[in-house]
Design an enzyme around this catalytic site. Sequence first.
Site, short mmCIF file in Angstrom:
data_model
loop_
_atom_site.label_atom_id
_atom_site.label_comp_id
_atom_site.label_asym_id
_atom_site.label_seq_id
_atom_site.Cartn_x
_atom_site.Cartn_y
_atom_site.Cartn_z
N TYR A 142 23.30 -43.48 -6.40
CA TYR A 142 22.50 -42.38 -5.21
C TYR A 142 21.98 -43.56 -4.25
CZ TYR A 142 19.44 -39.16 -3.80
OH TYR A 142 18.83 -37.96 -2.63
N ASP A 235 19.21 -51.99 -4.93
CA ASP A 235 18.37 -50.43 -5.07
C ASP A 235 17.50 -50.48 -6.11
OD1 ASP A 235 16.99 -48.42 -4.41
OD2 ASP A 235 18.86 -47.15 -4.14
N LYS A 264 8.94 -44.76 -5.56
CA LYS A 264 8.67 -44.11 -7.02
C LYS A 264 7.34 -45.10 -7.41
CE LYS A 264 13.16 -42.66 -7.45
NZ LYS A 264 13.21 -40.96 -7.86
N1 PLP Z 1 17.22 -45.20 -4.32
C1 PLP Z 1 17.39 -44.77 -5.71
C2 PLP Z 1 18.39 -45.49 -6.79
C3 PLP Z 1 16.78 -43.58 -6.08
O1 PLP Z 1 16.74 -43.31 -7.30
C4 PLP Z 1 16.11 -42.71 -4.72
C5 PLP Z 1 15.67 -41.14 -5.31
O2 PLP Z 1 16.00 -40.85 -6.83
C6 PLP Z 1 16.61 -42.94 -4.06
C7 PLP Z 1 16.87 -43.80 -3.47
C8 PLP Z 1 15.83 -41.80 -2.71
O3 PLP Z 1 14.73 -42.13 -2.60
P1 PLP Z 1 13.59 -40.54 -2.49
O4 PLP Z 1 13.77 -39.45 -3.42
O5 PLP Z 1 12.16 -41.18 -2.34
O6 PLP Z 1 14.12 -40.82 -0.52
#
Ligand code: PLP
Length: 446
Positions: A142, A235, A264
């Site tokens: 994700y 990521d 985060k």
């Molecule tokens: N990438 C990863 C691995 C994530 O876990 C998340 C959100 O949980 C995102 C991207 C997207 O981040 P945001 O919710 O701050 O847009």
Amino acid sequence: MHDERSRELYDRALSVLPGGVNSPVRAVRPYPFFVERGDGAHVVDADGNKYIDYVMGYGPLLLGHGLPQEVESRIQSQLSDGPMYGAPTEVEVELAEFIARHVQSVEMVRFVNSGTEATTSAVRLARGYTGRDKIVVMQGGYHGAQESTLVEGKTGGTGSPSSSGIPDAFAEETITVPFNDERAVREVFEERGDEIAAVLAEPILGNCASVGPVEGYLDTLREVTDDHGALLVFDEVMTGFRVGGLQCAQGKFGVTPDLTTFAKVIGGGFPVGAIGGPAEIMESFTPTGDVFQAGTYSGHPLSLTAGLEMLRYAAENDVYDHLADLGDQLRSGLADILEDEAPEYTVTGYDSMFKVVFTRDGPRDLSGQCEAGCRQDPDCPRFDYCPKSKADVSAAETERWERLFWPAMKEQGVFLTANQYESQFLSYAHTDEDVEKTLEAYKEVL
Ligand code: PLP
């Protein structure tokens, strides 16, 4: 447990917020509890019920809900100097320097406001830098609510949108492969390597039950991208400064990506995101290069002050050791319970991330015990049974998780993530006693 106030708030919310929430994962059935306040490792709901919190804001709250005094005063002082200016501030330089000092692959940083924005900009940067359009992502990964990665499809084939409102043309540029399947990614690169701008992968599938990489898999991603002139983008929105301490997951697994996305933890609980990498690639962003990237709130002083102070605190105290010890204690306690009560399930995770995974094939005779959660150790007797990809995490168990397991854990005073895919998090505020209580609750409920 009393719940009148939460029910009342939810009824009101349903009239003014779609589904009563502002992010779909919060819409637990039959209704979510509304939080009044956080307190260390706990949250207290609008009816006064207190829960041990393993959601931790879905990851940002490394230190728990209350911040150490020195961290809080720096945030307060920034707030009284005004929240933001639209001109550069010293804290942007300081946090970028901190990240570059600790994360080996990072020389320069561009700050944005969320993980979604970070991955969106990283994909654009990879496309702009390589002059290619296709990207490869992992099934079960994700990367936020962005067009290029909300995609599903057969391994190696043309993707299709996994949400309405996304044009097919976006999804067609995205190729999906199963995590931990070396052959699949090698085949994709053999067939169309010269069209691929980047592989975008979480080093641990944080949004698919913390499934970790088998030995050598991340090295394979590094090798195929190098061989074909594509970029490797990790990521680390979830794992960054949580797994592998200050070196992040890439340090833990010893694989250096070209680009990394963060969010985060680096915002200390305030909205933030970032892309990091070598100057040669990063300077393709505007204003030095021609890959457009901009934002009114980017480098927001409050978020960056909170993130910097929290990370400094973590660097100067035993935060990561405490989290790793507590994580091991929790995972090995869970492994013992599962052995007795629910051998068809397994426990996954690294450092302060963990999950009990409802695996695909139901009960099996698993002789031998997993020692401390699946770290994809080939010597573990359960290695073959532990989940390695999205297909191994049971879709059929969704109902059981949402309707039975989650509410029963809540009744025991434990707040878990609301579906069986989202990882769960320990914080520096959690104690041995919290872990013991949590293990008792799991035992009772399983
Ligand atoms: N990438 C990863 C691995 C994530 O876990 C998340 C959100 O949980 C995102 C991207 C997207 O981040 P945001 O919710 O701050 O847009």
